[in-house]
Scaffold this motif. Structure first.
Motif, short mmCIF file in Angstrom:
data_model
loop_
_atom_site.label_atom_id
_atom_site.label_comp_id
_atom_site.label_asym_id
_atom_site.label_seq_id
_atom_site.Cartn_x
_atom_site.Cartn_y
_atom_site.Cartn_z
N TYR A 140 -5.67 -2.69 -5.83
CA TYR A 140 -6.10 -3.60 -4.78
C TYR A 140 -6.95 -2.93 -3.71
N LEU A 141 -7.38 -1.70 -3.97
CA LEU A 141 -8.14 -0.97 -2.96
C LEU A 141 -9.43 -1.67 -2.59
N ALA A 147 -11.52 -6.78 2.83
CA ALA A 147 -10.87 -7.46 3.95
C ALA A 147 -11.06 -6.68 5.25
N VAL A 148 -11.03 -5.35 5.17
CA VAL A 148 -11.28 -4.52 6.35
C VAL A 148 -12.69 -4.77 6.88
N TRP A 149 -13.63 -4.81 5.97
CA TRP A 149 -15.03 -4.96 6.37
C TRP A 149 -15.32 -6.35 6.95
N ASN A 150 -14.67 -7.38 6.38
CA ASN A 150 -14.98 -8.76 6.77
C ASN A 150 -13.94 -9.39 7.70
N ILE A 156 0.47 -9.88 1.42
CA ILE A 156 0.81 -8.93 0.36
C ILE A 156 2.31 -8.94 0.08
N VAL A 157 2.65 -8.50 -1.12
CA VAL A 157 4.00 -8.11 -1.46
C VAL A 157 3.99 -6.59 -1.51
N TYR A 158 4.84 -5.99 -0.70
CA TYR A 158 4.77 -4.54 -0.49
C TYR A 158 6.10 -3.89 -0.87
N ARG A 159 6.03 -2.77 -1.56
CA ARG A 159 7.23 -2.02 -1.94
C ARG A 159 7.44 -0.88 -0.96
N ARG A 160 8.58 -0.91 -0.27
CA ARG A 160 8.91 0.14 0.66
C ARG A 160 10.13 0.91 0.15
N TRP A 161 10.49 1.99 0.85
CA TRP A 161 11.53 2.88 0.33
C TRP A 161 12.93 2.38 0.63
N TYR A 184 -4.44 4.77 2.68
CA TYR A 184 -3.57 4.03 3.58
C TYR A 184 -4.40 2.96 4.30
N VAL A 185 -3.79 1.80 4.53
CA VAL A 185 -4.45 0.77 5.34
C VAL A 185 -3.69 0.65 6.64
N VAL A 186 -4.43 0.69 7.74
CA VAL A 186 -3.86 0.51 9.08
C VAL A 186 -4.11 -0.93 9.48
N ALA A 187 -3.03 -1.65 9.79
CA ALA A 187 -3.17 -3.09 9.99
C ALA A 187 -2.29 -3.57 11.13
N GLY A 188 -2.73 -4.67 11.77
CA GLY A 188 -1.92 -5.35 12.75
C GLY A 188 -1.07 -6.41 12.08
N PRO A 189 -0.12 -6.97 12.82
CA PRO A 189 0.19 -6.61 14.21
C PRO A 189 0.93 -5.28 14.27
N GLY A 190 0.77 -4.62 15.37
CA GLY A 190 1.42 -3.33 15.54
C GLY A 190 0.60 -2.34 16.35
N PRO A 191 -0.38 -1.66 15.71
CA PRO A 191 -0.62 -1.66 14.26
C PRO A 191 0.41 -0.81 13.51
N ARG A 192 0.44 -0.97 12.18
CA ARG A 192 1.32 -0.21 11.31
C ARG A 192 0.51 0.34 10.14
N THR A 193 1.12 1.26 9.41
CA THR A 193 0.44 1.93 8.31
C THR A 193 1.13 1.59 6.99
N PHE A 194 0.32 1.26 5.97
CA PHE A 194 0.84 0.90 4.65
C PHE A 194 0.10 1.70 3.58
N ARG A 195 0.84 2.14 2.57
CA ARG A 195 0.21 2.79 1.42
C ARG A 195 -0.39 1.73 0.51
N VAL A 196 -1.66 1.89 0.17
CA VAL A 196 -2.34 0.89 -0.65
C VAL A 196 -1.76 0.85 -2.06
N ASP A 197 -1.30 2.01 -2.57
CA ASP A 197 -0.77 2.02 -3.93
C ASP A 197 0.59 1.34 -4.04
N GLN A 198 1.22 1.00 -2.90
CA GLN A 198 2.50 0.30 -2.91
C GLN A 198 2.35 -1.21 -2.74
N ILE A 199 1.13 -1.69 -2.74
CA ILE A 199 0.89 -3.14 -2.70
C ILE A 199 1.04 -3.69 -4.12
N LEU A 200 2.01 -4.61 -4.29
CA LEU A 200 2.31 -5.16 -5.61
C LEU A 200 1.52 -6.44 -5.89
#
Length: 326
Positions: A140-141, A147-150, A156-161, A184-200
């Motif tokens: 999904y990179l 989405a970042v650009w536009n 997303i459905v995200y897998r966390r530890w 990694y994608v840095v996203a709001g609200p927050g912002p927070r950090t997510f690993r792109v490879d953990q997006i399901l």
């Protein structure tokens, strides 16, 4: 140097359009009087540059005028071609764009700088990921990058530890960061950090979000890394290290080096070091990897935990040895 400053004025006006003398002076960290002299020098050299008086005035280049990049220094030309990262650019679908841009810049360079750029491109190659890890699957990179650009909202459905492991999140993606071969994608609200490879799973909304005007991706990531390393150092352990044994983590290696510099070495040649640890469980696993090259002195609960594991291993391997002898 004045020649470098003149080129900077040209490039600033070319990139931004009209700028006042005060704006140019602030950007170049010189006085307004120096800007006036530089503008006169450019005009005398035949550069089609003119100024408008009044509140909305300023300097600008004649429409259609473009300067060639002959003002680059050798170091700047080398850095430009060294900074080209074909792997990450290809990941983002920009491999051909990067190649075309470098070709255009190379064509604009004078012969001596072109030779330097070709030389450094042929002698240096940047490969960030480590040896012992396979590349992350990031299907999904390109969608995240788009989405970042536009400024498009992502669902997303995200897998966390931690439990629950698979969660749904609504993201306003501000930027992408490549760290040690991982996106990694840095996203709001927050912002927070997510690993792109953990997006399901991922879905993109056509609705646009408003990116905060004061958000600085570089500043955020610098602070995030600082906080991350601070969170890792939740406690300390005192250990003895056999001669030649090195700790894996950088922070612990630095602590070991400090201990050696202080001369805290016992009669057997072992070094006593105080090292930061993330947790008892993490330190337990890390220290066991060093086998007989390390002895944990403190804290007592970590020493006891490692002793129990060693006793269990001794019992298991002792039984195996007895069965083999039968």
């Amino acid at each position: 140097m004045k020649s470098s400053r003149l080129v900077s004025i040209l490039l600033l006006l070319q990139a931004r359009g009209r700028m006042t003398a005060a704006e140019l002076a602030e950007e170049l960290e010189v006085s307004v009087r120096t800007v006036y002299r530089d503008v006169e020098a450019l005009s005398a050299a035949g550069v089609p540059l003119y100024g408008d008086a009044g509140h909305a005035g300023g300097y600008r280049l004649l429409d259609g005028y473009r300067t060639r990049l002959t003002g680059l220094t050798v170091g700047e030309a080398q850095a430009l071609f060294l900074s080209g990262a074909p792997g990450p650019a290809a990941d983002l679908g920009l491999g051909s764009v990067l190649a075309a841009a470098q070709l255009k810049v190379r064509a604009a360079l004078p012969p001596e700088l072109r030779a330097q750029a070709d030389r450094i491109s042929g002698r240096f190659h940047l490969d960030a990921p480590g040896w012992y890890a396979d590349a992350d699957e990031t299907p999904y990179l390109s969608a995240v990058a788009d989405a970042v650009w536009n400024n498009h909202i992502l669902h997303i459905v995200y897998r966390r530890w931690r439990t629950p492991t698979d969660v749904e999140r609504r993201l306003e993606p501000y930027g992408l960061v490549l760290k040690a071969g991982r996106w990694y994608v840095v996203a709001g609200p927050g912002p927070r950090t997510f690993r792109v490879d953990q997006i399901l799973q991922l879905a993109t909304e056509e609705e646009e979000f408003t990116r905060p005007d004061d958000f600085d991706l570089t500043a955020y990531w610098t602070a995030y890394q600082r906080d991350f390393h601070a969170r890792l150092k939740q406690g300390q352990a005192v250990v003895r290290l056999a001669p030649g044994v090195r700790l894996a983590r950088q922070a612990e290696a630095e602590a070991e080096a400090e201990a050696e510099a202080d001369g805290r070495t016992d009669g057997d040649g072992w070094t006593v070091a105080t090292v930061p640890i993330e947790s008892l469980d993490h330190a337990h696993a890390e220290f066991l990897r060093l086998g007989t090259g390390i002895e944990v002195l403190e804290p007592p609960e970590l020493r006891a935990k490692i002793a129990r594991t060693i006793a269990e291993l001794a019992e298991k391997y002792g039984n195996l040895g007895m069965r083999g002898g039968d």
